[in-house]
Write an enzyme that holds these catalytic residues in place. Structure first.
Site, PDB file in Angstrom:
ATOM      1  N   SER A  40      29.813  26.761  67.019  1.00 43.44           N
ATOM      2  CA  SER A  40      30.875  26.886  67.912  1.00 43.44           C
ATOM      3  C   SER A  40      31.613  26.253  68.529  1.00 43.44           C
ATOM      4  CB  SER A  40      30.346  26.611  69.805  1.00 43.44           C
ATOM      5  OG  SER A  40      29.670  25.208  68.963  1.00 43.44           O
ATOM      6  N   HIS A 246      34.057  21.160  74.633  1.00 41.72           N
ATOM      7  CA  HIS A 246      34.275  21.747  73.352  1.00 41.72           C
ATOM      8  C   HIS A 246      35.878  22.048  73.100  1.00 41.72           C
ATOM      9  CE1 HIS A 246      30.739  23.606  72.644  1.00 41.72           C
ATOM     10  NE2 HIS A 246      30.314  24.145  71.280  1.00 41.72           N
TER      11      HIS A 246
END
Length: 264
Positions: A40, A246
């Site tokens: 990711s 993230h």
């Protein structure tokens, strides 16, 4: 004769220096095919602008591989990085675009194998001692199991793309320490940062053993960690759990892209 050879040698050095200073030298990857693999952090989860056809892989036009390709116009660009990917997923479903013509490969992988999501869940919801215990379990995995898994991936890349320049990118430290910050305790924040360093150290060693370039993003993210006041990482997002911890779009363009530019 000796003087002419010396002059030619000096001339070549000056040309090489000029190329370095002006950025006009031939890059490792030149403009040949580029393949972006990984998890990711490479697909761009957290940066938005997801490519519809990528589905649950959540590949973003603001992810560093897409930005690099847009800036450098490689002869082809294959973007197979996928949210949630582990080393086994790379081997099973991401390597198809690689071949002897591939010039550049980038990859970030290993965080999911080491239990990144479970570590953060434990540290957010449970005590300091539970957080540290889960991190120690992850470190034991990084010591005993992850190196072999990374070797499998790196060896497969070399076998399929023997002429490629391969850049392995790491993970940032999450937290700025020594500052007042809501949420996790300083003990937890330091332990999570130490775990990121531990994973990066192990990954860098495996990359070096395979002759790959190491892309260390910790320096570019310094000053932009959570609790810094200028974070390039999402904190816990209850409305979109998958984007928690993230990189933001700024983290992709300001944290990851310059490192790939330097290493590629």
């Amino acid at each position: 004769m000796r003087r002419s050879r010396f002059a030619a040698y000096v001339g070549s050095l000056l040309l090489a220096l000029a190329a370095v200073l002006t950025g006009t030298g031939t890059a490792h990857a030149a403009t040949g095919p580029y393949v972006a693999l990984g998890d990711s952090y490479s697909s761009g989860v957290g940066s938005g602008s997801y490519i519809g056809s990528s589905g649950d892989c959540k590949r973003s036009t603001k992810a560093y591989p897409y930005l690099w390709a847009a800036a450098h116009s490689p002869s082809s660009f294959a973007f197979t990085a996928c949210s949630g990917a582990r080393t086994g997923d790379v081997l099973a479903s991401q390597l198809t675009p690689l071949n002897t013509a591939t010039a550049l490969v980038s990859i970030s992988i290993g965080g999911n194998d080491a239990g990144f999501s479970d570590v953060m869940t434990t540290c957010v919801l449970q005590s300091d001692s539970a957080c540290l215990a889960r991190i120690n379990t992850a470190k034991a995995y990084v010591d005993a199991t992850l190196p072999g898994q990374l070797d499998n991936v790196y060896s497969a890349i070399t076998a399929r793309a023997p002429n490629a320049h391969v850049v392995v990118l790491g993970y940032p430290r999450f937290y700025k320490l020594g500052t007042t910050c809501l949420g996790l305790s300083e003990t937890k924040r330091k332990a999570i940062n130490d775990a990121a360093d531990y994973l990066d150290t192990a990954t860098a060693k495996r990359a070096a053993n395979h002759g790959f370039a190491w892309g260390d993003v910790r320096s570019t993210f310094t000053g932009h960690e959570l609790c810094s006041g200028s974070a390039w990482l999402h904190s816990l997002n209850l409305l979109n759990i998958g984007e928690s911890y993230h990189p933001t779009a700024a983290g992709q363009s300001g944290g990851y892209l310059p490192v790939l530019n330097s290493a590629a």
